[in-house]
Design a protein around this motif. Structure first.
Motif, PDB file in Angstrom:
ATOM      1  N   MET A   1      45.861  38.318  28.301  1.00 44.18           N
ATOM      2  CA  MET A   1      45.047  39.324  28.512  1.00 44.18           C
ATOM      3  C   MET A   1      44.027  39.365  28.261  1.00 44.18           C
ATOM      4  O   MET A   1      42.521  40.010  29.127  1.00 44.18           O
ATOM      5  CB  MET A   1      46.170  40.685  28.373  1.00 44.18           C
TER       6      MET A   1
ATOM      7  N   GLY B   1      44.578  52.327  24.972  1.00 38.82           N
ATOM      8  CA  GLY B   1      44.963  51.730  26.222  1.00 38.82           C
ATOM      9  C   GLY B   1      46.252  50.631  25.935  1.00 38.82           C
ATOM     10  O   GLY B   1      46.673  51.026  24.493  1.00 38.82           O
ATOM     11  N   PHE B   2      46.331  49.419  27.113  1.00 37.69           N
ATOM     12  CA  PHE B   2      47.804  48.292  26.209  1.00 37.69           C
ATOM     13  C   PHE B   2      47.155  47.050  26.057  1.00 37.69           C
ATOM     14  O   PHE B   2      46.024  47.037  26.635  1.00 37.69           O
ATOM     15  CB  PHE B   2      48.453  49.033  27.568  1.00 37.69           C
TER      16      PHE B   2
ATOM     17  N   HIS C   1      36.449  46.455  31.202  1.00 43.92           N
ATOM     18  CA  HIS C   1      36.849  47.033  30.865  1.00 43.92           C
ATOM     19  C   HIS C   1      37.188  47.887  29.405  1.00 43.92           C
ATOM     20  O   HIS C   1      36.809  48.679  29.421  1.00 43.92           O
ATOM     21  CB  HIS C   1      38.794  45.967  31.180  1.00 43.92           C
TER      22      HIS C   1
ATOM     23  N   TYR D   1      46.679  56.730  32.388  1.00 44.26           N
ATOM     24  CA  TYR D   1      47.956  56.595  33.150  1.00 44.26           C
ATOM     25  C   TYR D   1      48.899  57.769  32.256  1.00 44.26           C
ATOM     26  O   TYR D   1      49.929  58.493  32.919  1.00 44.26           O
ATOM     27  CB  TYR D   1      48.751  55.239  32.946  1.00 44.26           C
TER      28      TYR D   1
ATOM     29  N   LEU E   1      40.465  41.621  29.820  1.00 48.32           N
ATOM     30  CA  LEU E   1      39.773  43.015  29.019  1.00 48.32           C
ATOM     31  C   LEU E   1      38.061  42.664  28.906  1.00 48.32           C
ATOM     32  O   LEU E   1      37.841  44.215  28.528  1.00 48.32           O
ATOM     33  CB  LEU E   1      39.974  42.560  27.906  1.00 48.32           C
TER      34      LEU E   1
ATOM     35  N   PHE F   1      42.348  56.093  28.521  1.00 45.64           N
ATOM     36  CA  PHE F   1      41.319  54.649  28.983  1.00 45.64           C
ATOM     37  C   PHE F   1      42.862  53.983  29.253  1.00 45.64           C
ATOM     38  O   PHE F   1      43.548  53.809  28.821  1.00 45.64           O
ATOM     39  CB  PHE F   1      41.668  54.246  27.067  1.00 45.64           C
ATOM     40  N   SER F   2      42.037  53.535  30.394  1.00 49.90           N
ATOM     41  CA  SER F   2      43.487  52.569  31.431  1.00 49.90           C
ATOM     42  C   SER F   2      45.510  53.491  30.739  1.00 49.90           C
ATOM     43  O   SER F   2      45.206  53.998  31.471  1.00 49.90           O
ATOM     44  CB  SER F   2      43.252  50.853  30.240  1.00 49.90           C
ATOM     45  N   MET F   3      46.078  52.413  30.200  1.00 53.06           N
ATOM     46  CA  MET F   3      47.245  53.045  30.184  1.00 53.06           C
ATOM     47  C   MET F   3      47.404  54.311  29.803  1.00 53.06           C
ATOM     48  O   MET F   3      47.936  55.226  30.373  1.00 53.06           O
ATOM     49  CB  MET F   3      48.690  51.960  29.242  1.00 53.06           C
TER      50      MET F   3
ATOM     51  N   MET G   1      55.236  51.099  32.549  1.00 55.57           N
ATOM     52  CA  MET G   1      53.543  51.026  33.338  1.00 55.57           C
ATOM     53  C   MET G   1      53.966  50.748  35.063  1.00 55.57           C
ATOM     54  O   MET G   1      53.303  50.896  35.927  1.00 55.57           O
ATOM     55  CB  MET G   1      52.862  50.232  32.805  1.00 55.57           C
TER      56      MET G   1
ATOM     57  N   ILE H   1      39.476  45.014  35.425  1.00 58.15           N
ATOM     58  CA  ILE H   1      41.133  45.208  35.898  1.00 58.15           C
ATOM     59  C   ILE H   1      41.243  46.929  36.566  1.00 58.15           C
ATOM     60  O   ILE H   1      42.095  47.047  37.617  1.00 58.15           O
ATOM     61  CB  ILE H   1      41.627  45.065  33.922  1.00 58.15           C
TER      62      ILE H   1
ATOM     63  N   ARG I   1      54.705  42.582  35.210  1.00 57.97           N
ATOM     64  CA  ARG I   1      55.197  42.873  33.947  1.00 57.97           C
ATOM     65  C   ARG I   1      56.644  43.109  33.349  1.00 57.97           C
ATOM     66  O   ARG I   1      57.110  43.509  32.451  1.00 57.97           O
ATOM     67  CB  ARG I   1      54.755  44.526  34.522  1.00 57.97           C
TER      68      ARG I   1
HETATM   69  C1  MLT Z   1      45.502  48.824  29.088  1.00 57.02           C
HETATM   70  O1  MLT Z   1      44.072  48.811  28.482  1.00 57.02           O
HETATM   71  O2  MLT Z   1      45.672  49.880  28.775  1.00 57.02           O
HETATM   72  C2  MLT Z   1      45.768  48.002  30.356  1.00 57.02           C
HETATM   73  O3  MLT Z   1      44.814  46.937  30.889  1.00 57.02           O
HETATM   74  C3  MLT Z   1      46.492  48.730  31.928  1.00 57.02           C
HETATM   75  C4  MLT Z   1      47.183  48.026  32.171  1.00 57.02           C
HETATM   76  O4  MLT Z   1      47.960  46.713  32.270  1.00 57.02           O
HETATM   77  O5  MLT Z   1      47.283  47.972  34.379  1.00 57.02           O
END
Ligand code: MLT
Length: 271
Positions: A155, A27-28, A247, A102, A159, A97-99, A194, A221, A136
């Motif tokens: 963040m 993730g990010f 998360h 995506y 998390l 995971f998360s990002m 994102m 999240i 963002r």
């Molecule tokens: C992540 O955990 O990758 C981020 O929270 C994703 C996001 O910023 O949408």
């Protein structure tokens, strides 16, 4: 950790274990270390490939268009290129995971022939609201002056579950270290990517590979109700809610995550 030259530059990755290949996408703004507990446990049953996406961990960012950043599709294409570069032509179990989730949706869209199964952890299918997108872009524009430490402060509390923040401060300290060492330009590039990511909800009913959807019961999240809806939209997907986790399920309750993934893989591989 290994490194390999891809068309955009070098990519660092872990490659451990034997058997069905499992590609873990972090993730990010994190790196492969968020999977440390999974890498150890799952490498006993599978070949675990865990890259640092470009700009994160040990992978350099390389050339990026500062206005556009790096799209989720671009990261997905780079992972397909990584699989070619390491000579893996076996279909993979893709774990996002998360990002990373995506990015996994884009991998499904463009490289489905390389997929054996899909595991989506603590992620979303919807695009951002205008407000989230603006947040963002603001971070992308200011992170160079703020420094990555401020991103960790912003963040961090979201998390982890409140319980983990209180009882397992070591986890937040680990994540803070990773975020603080991430170059601001990598944070900006991913945030722009994102912000521009498409809503993939309409694609979910067409996913044909076996799928598992995992979410922390206290994920703020990517909330459990939203992830349950994702699982209901993907034909025959399994849904597992991970107790005692926000998360960062992989770090907060690794035993439950490993167990769910292991069971899922053994079902998929024995088919
Ligand atoms: C992540 O955990 O990758 C981020 O929270 C994703 C996001 O910023 O949408």
């Amino acid at each position: 950790m290994n490194t390999i030259a891809l068309s955009h530059g070098e990519l660092a990755y872990i490659d451990r274990g034997r058997g069905a290949p499992l590609l873990l996408i972090h993730g990010f703004p994190l790196d492969h270390t968020m999977w440390n507990e999974q890498i150890e446990a799952l490498a006993e049953h599978a070949r675990v490939i865990a890259p640092d996406l470009r700009g994160f961990g040990r992978s350099p960012l390389g050339e990026v268009d500062p206005e556009r950043g790096i799209s989720m599709e671009q990261y997905a294409d780079e992972l397909a290129e990584l699989l070619d570069a390491i000579g893996n032509s076996d279909p993979i179990v893709l774990v996002g995971f998360s990002m990373g989730g995506y990015i996994a949706w884009q991998f499904v869209r463009k490289h489905v022939d390389r997929l054996r199964a899909l595991v989506q952890c603590d992620t979303r299918a919807a695009a951002d609201t205008d407000e989230a997108r603006a947040g963002r872009i603001k971070m992308a524009e200011h992170v160079a002056e703020w420094g990555s430490g401020r991103v960790a402060e912003m963040m961090g509390p979201k998390l982890f579950s409140a319980r983990a923040l209180e009882t397992k401060p070591r986890l937040m300290a680990e994540v803070r270290r990773v975020v603080e060492s991430t170059p601001p330009a990598a944070i900006a590039a991913a945030q722009r990517g994102m912000a521009a990511r498409p809503d993939v909800t309409a694609m979910l009913p067409s996913i044909q590979v076996p799928s598992l959807v995992l979410v922390g019961a206290a994920d703020a999240i990517s909330p459990p109700a939203e992830m349950r809806a994702i699982a209901e939209a993907i034909p025959h997907a399994q849904f597992v809610e991970i107790p005692d986790a926000g998360h960062m399920t992989t770090m907060e309750n690794p035993a439950a995550v490993n167990d769910a993934i292991r069971r899922f893989i053994s079902g998929v591989v024995s088919r």
